[in-house]
Design a protein around this motif. Structure first.
Motif, PDB file in Angstrom:
ATOM      1  N   SER A   1       8.512  41.733 -11.627  1.00 39.64           N
ATOM      2  CA  SER A   1       9.339  42.792 -11.048  1.00 39.64           C
ATOM      3  C   SER A   1       8.399  43.895 -10.593  1.00 39.64           C
ATOM      4  N   TYR A   2       8.910  44.785  -9.767  1.00 43.58           N
ATOM      5  CA  TYR A   2       8.198  46.012  -9.435  1.00 43.58           C
ATOM      6  C   TYR A   2       9.230  47.110  -9.229  1.00 43.58           C
ATOM      7  N   PRO A   3       9.066  48.237  -9.928  1.00 44.78           N
ATOM      8  CA  PRO A   3       8.117  48.481 -10.994  1.00 44.78           C
ATOM      9  C   PRO A   3       8.349  47.552 -12.188  1.00 44.78           C
ATOM     10  N   THR A   4       7.346  47.433 -13.040  1.00 43.60           N
ATOM     11  CA  THR A   4       7.427  46.528 -14.172  1.00 43.60           C
ATOM     12  C   THR A   4       8.164  47.179 -15.340  1.00 43.60           C
ATOM     13  N   ALA A   5       8.540  46.346 -16.316  1.00 45.79           N
ATOM     14  CA  ALA A   5       9.428  46.778 -17.397  1.00 45.79           C
ATOM     15  C   ALA A   5       8.952  48.007 -18.177  1.00 45.79           C
ATOM     16  N   PRO A   6       7.641  48.227 -18.388  1.00 42.96           N
ATOM     17  CA  PRO A   6       7.243  49.441 -19.108  1.00 42.96           C
ATOM     18  C   PRO A   6       7.692  50.739 -18.447  1.00 42.96           C
ATOM     19  N   HIS A   7       8.089  50.674 -17.180  1.00 41.90           N
ATOM     20  CA  HIS A   7       8.517  51.885 -16.474  1.00 41.90           C
ATOM     21  C   HIS A   7      10.032  52.085 -16.505  1.00 41.90           C
ATOM     22  N   PHE A   8      10.763  51.172 -17.139  1.00 40.95           N
ATOM     23  CA  PHE A   8      12.198  51.380 -17.326  1.00 40.95           C
ATOM     24  C   PHE A   8      12.391  52.493 -18.364  1.00 40.95           C
ATOM     25  N   ASP A   9      13.502  53.236 -18.242  1.00 41.34           N
ATOM     26  CA  ASP A   9      13.787  54.246 -19.259  1.00 41.34           C
ATOM     27  C   ASP A   9      15.290  54.441 -19.417  1.00 41.34           C
ATOM     28  N   GLU A  10      15.661  55.279 -20.395  1.00 47.42           N
ATOM     29  CA  GLU A  10      17.062  55.444 -20.774  1.00 47.42           C
ATOM     30  C   GLU A  10      17.858  56.292 -19.796  1.00 47.42           C
ATOM     31  N   SER A  11      17.200  56.865 -18.786  1.00 47.61           N
ATOM     32  CA  SER A  11      17.943  57.673 -17.813  1.00 47.61           C
ATOM     33  C   SER A  11      18.859  56.811 -16.946  1.00 47.61           C
ATOM     34  N   VAL A  12      18.586  55.517 -16.897  1.00 48.56           N
ATOM     35  CA  VAL A  12      19.438  54.570 -16.170  1.00 48.56           C
ATOM     36  C   VAL A  12      20.122  53.703 -17.210  1.00 48.56           C
ATOM     37  N   GLY A  13      21.441  53.852 -17.344  1.00 49.05           N
ATOM     38  CA  GLY A  13      22.143  53.188 -18.426  1.00 49.05           C
ATOM     39  C   GLY A  13      23.426  52.510 -18.009  1.00 49.05           C
ATOM     40  N   PRO A  14      24.379  52.409 -18.944  1.00 54.01           N
ATOM     41  CA  PRO A  14      25.602  51.628 -18.707  1.00 54.01           C
ATOM     42  C   PRO A  14      26.423  52.082 -17.505  1.00 54.01           C
ATOM     43  N   GLN A  15      26.547  53.390 -17.300  1.00 53.11           N
ATOM     44  CA  GLN A  15      27.390  53.862 -16.200  1.00 53.11           C
ATOM     45  C   GLN A  15      26.844  53.407 -14.853  1.00 53.11           C
ATOM     46  N   ALA A  16      25.542  53.552 -14.661  1.00 56.34           N
ATOM     47  CA  ALA A  16      24.931  53.102 -13.403  1.00 56.34           C
ATOM     48  C   ALA A  16      25.068  51.596 -13.250  1.00 56.34           C
ATOM     49  N   TYR A  17      24.966  50.886 -14.359  1.00 62.54           N
ATOM     50  CA  TYR A  17      25.087  49.427 -14.317  1.00 62.54           C
ATOM     51  C   TYR A  17      26.488  49.008 -13.883  1.00 62.54           C
TER      52      TYR A  17
ATOM     53  N   VAL B   1      29.432  46.445 -22.646  1.00 61.31           N
ATOM     54  CA  VAL B   1      28.109  46.174 -22.083  1.00 61.31           C
ATOM     55  C   VAL B   1      27.049  46.677 -23.052  1.00 61.31           C
ATOM     56  N   ALA B   2      25.811  46.210 -22.874  1.00 59.89           N
ATOM     57  CA  ALA B   2      24.752  46.551 -23.823  1.00 59.89           C
ATOM     58  C   ALA B   2      23.500  47.087 -23.139  1.00 59.89           C
ATOM     59  N   VAL B   3      23.624  47.536 -21.890  1.00 57.22           N
ATOM     60  CA  VAL B   3      22.470  48.075 -21.174  1.00 57.22           C
ATOM     61  C   VAL B   3      21.981  49.346 -21.861  1.00 57.22           C
ATOM     62  N   VAL B   4      20.675  49.434 -22.082  1.00 63.26           N
ATOM     63  CA  VAL B   4      20.112  50.615 -22.739  1.00 63.26           C
ATOM     64  C   VAL B   4      19.047  51.319 -21.897  1.00 63.26           C
ATOM     65  N   ARG B   5      18.533  50.643 -20.895  1.00 65.03           N
ATOM     66  CA  ARG B   5      17.526  51.284 -20.046  1.00 65.03           C
ATOM     67  C   ARG B   5      17.447  50.566 -18.721  1.00 65.03           C
ATOM     68  N   GLY B   6      16.783  51.198 -17.772  1.00 68.93           N
ATOM     69  CA  GLY B   6      16.663  50.584 -16.458  1.00 68.93           C
ATOM     70  C   GLY B   6      15.771  51.399 -15.552  1.00 68.93           C
ATOM     71  N   TYR B   7      15.896  51.137 -14.272  1.00 69.95           N
ATOM     72  CA  TYR B   7      15.085  51.841 -13.289  1.00 69.95           C
ATOM     73  C   TYR B   7      15.833  51.852 -11.965  1.00 69.95           C
ATOM     74  N   ALA B   8      16.007  53.040 -11.395  1.00 66.18           N
ATOM     75  CA  ALA B   8      16.653  53.183 -10.082  1.00 66.18           C
ATOM     76  C   ALA B   8      15.577  53.150  -9.002  1.00 66.18           C
ATOM     77  N   LEU B   9      15.667  52.180  -8.110  1.00 68.20           N
ATOM     78  CA  LEU B   9      14.639  51.990  -7.091  1.00 68.20           C
ATOM     79  C   LEU B   9      14.685  53.078  -6.019  1.00 68.20           C
ATOM     80  N   THR B  10      13.508  53.572  -5.646  1.00 65.05           N
ATOM     81  CA  THR B  10      13.378  54.462  -4.503  1.00 65.05           C
ATOM     82  C   THR B  10      13.016  53.619  -3.279  1.00 65.05           C
ATOM     83  N   GLU B  11      13.056  54.230  -2.110  1.00 64.28           N
ATOM     84  CA  GLU B  11      12.680  53.496  -0.909  1.00 64.28           C
ATOM     85  C   GLU B  11      11.200  53.099  -0.947  1.00 64.28           C
ATOM     86  N   GLU B  12      10.361  53.966  -1.513  1.00 60.09           N
ATOM     87  CA  GLU B  12       8.953  53.583  -1.632  1.00 60.09           C
ATOM     88  C   GLU B  12       8.793  52.404  -2.586  1.00 60.09           C
TER      89      GLU B  12
END
Length: 449
Positions: free
Chosen positions: A18-34, A350-361
């Protein structure tokens, strides 16, 4: 000269599934966004599902997957109840106009499930998602788990691709990694799958294992080729004991060094190509008629959390503890701990606890990194057409790398940045050139070769 190059370029880098890779996921992206992302899926989207079974009846010491050993089936039963509930909750949010074109059962060991539970799990998925008639259904298989009833259950769920974990057939290596598995067992599983109509069999081999030598690995490759698998994955053992404590059971003094690892990889790859397989990306091999080989030749090869794939779905839904999904908006990961996963599913669906919102870059760099990993290069014109705002900066980075590259790994040819034959084994290292997040220092990775 080659040895010095291997040593210098073996520094740890991501595997770029993936890109970005999993270490860059965080809790700011959670169940609601999912949930919002799921509800936005429709007829224009093709779906891929990944169902994670985080249990094994033995723990292989080389394994870096999210799994745990259990000698009792009760925890598996409790987990399956929660997994069914999550499937129902997710399915209720996804339009049935969005067809499922691929389903992958991973683990852990999905084949430790009792036959009735395998069938019940697939029926649950069928109730809540709309499967295409030609959907690929792949299952990771541990030959030690399989019996006739389980083979029949796998046929009943419509398995189309059997993925056999082998690693190495040498008894000393198997003892060192706690993975005892005979060639006869493995051959029997492949034959049983084919007898029930499975059209694709793939085998996984590892190099860089404790006590593994050029000769023992060559013997394993010859044995695997005799099974005539449609695909072979040739992975380097990722020694990450800071992440997976059971890997401390492996004697580090028995591990080959990076130069020997590279030699093992090169020898095994050469043997597979000589046996009629086409190289696909950095670590897969496929018979010419296999869909993966066709995708590689046609430039449609993809890369996701399961590695190289011909799956063209634009959304991946991860189901189960620790499962990672990718929606058009970004990445989402479930709670890894099974107990907490079950609690969240029961209380929230749902059980999502972290994620990453992609930017255009991020999307532009993800495209470039995927093409480097899949095609060993990319077109500046294609990049500009897809991501015009970020194409100039990335093009400049590629030109700068090619101009300063004293190792002959990459060059500019007309409209394209390409990896040379010498650079292809180091595709992860070259891909890292375009990783804008790597310098943040989040996460530790396995060696690059």
């Amino acid at each position: 000269m080659q040895d010095a190059l291997v040593k210098r370029l073996s520094s740890p880098v991501p595997r770029y599934t993936s890109y970005p890779t999993a270490p860059h996921f965080d809790e700011s992206v959670g169940p609601q966004a999912y949930l919002q992302g799921l509800e936005a899926l429709g007829a224009a989207n093709r779906l891929s599902l990944y169902a994670h079974i985080p249990y094994c009846d033995r723990l292989c010491w080389f394994c870096a997957c999210h799994t745990k050993q259990t000698l009792r089936y009760e925890p598996v039963e409790a987990y399956l109840k929660g997994l069914h509930a999550e499937i129902a909750a997710i399915g209720s949010r996804v339009s049935r106009d969005a067809p499922v074109t691929a389903l992958h059962f991973g683990g852990g060991s999905p084949t430790l499930l009792r036959p009735d539970d395998m069938v019940a799990l697939k029926r649950c998925l069928d109730r809540h998602f709309a499967f295409s008639p030609d959907a690929e259904i792949a299952v990771e298989m541990d030959p030690n788990d399989l019996d006739e009833a389980r083979h029949d259950a796998l046929a009943a769920i419509g398995m189309t691709r059997a993925s056999l974990g082998i690693q190495d057939f040498d008894p000393r290596v198997q003892t060192a990694i706690n993975r005892i598995q005979t060639f006869e067992q493995t051959r029997g599983v492949a034959e049983a799958a084919r007898a029930r109509g499975v059209r694709s069999v793939n085998c996984d081999i590892l190099y860089g294992l404790p006590h593994q030598t050029m000769e023992t690995l060559a013997q394993t490759v010859r044995a695997v080729v005799s099974l005539a698998p449609d695909r072979v994955a040739l992975f380097g053992y990722a020694h990450v004991p800071w992440m997976k404590k059971h890997q401390t059971m492996i004697d580090e003094a028995a591990l080959p060094g990076v130069v020997e690892r590279f030699a093992q990889m090169a020898m095994a790859a050469e043997m597979l190509v000589a046996a009629g397989y086409e190289a696909v990306g950095i670590d897969h091999f496929a018979l010419p008629a296999d869909r993966l080989a066709v995708a590689a030749r046609e430039g449609t090869l993809r890369r996701n959390f399961q590695g190289y794939t011909d799956d063209r779905a634009d959304a991946l839904i991860g189901l189960g503890a620790s499962a990672i999904g990718q929606l058009p908006q970004g990445y989402f990961q479930n709670m890894p701990a099974t107990g907490e996963y079950l609690r969240r599913v029961e209380e929230e669906g749902v059980a999502v606890v972290r994620g990453y919102a992609l930017t255009e870059e991020d999307r532009a760099r993800a495209y470039v990194i995927e093409r480097v990993m899949c095609d060993f290069g990319f077109s500046f014109a294609d990049l500009a057409a897809r991501h015009p705002a970020f194409a100039p900066a990335i093009r400049a980075e590629a030109r700068s790398f090619a101009a300063s590259d004293r190792d002959g790994l990459g060059r500019i040819e007309g409209d394209r940045f390409i990896l040379t034959a010498a650079g292809r084994p180091f595709a992860r290292t070259v891909a890292a050139v375009f990783d804008a997040h790597l310098a943040s220092g989040r996460g530790r990775h396995s060696v690059a070769v």
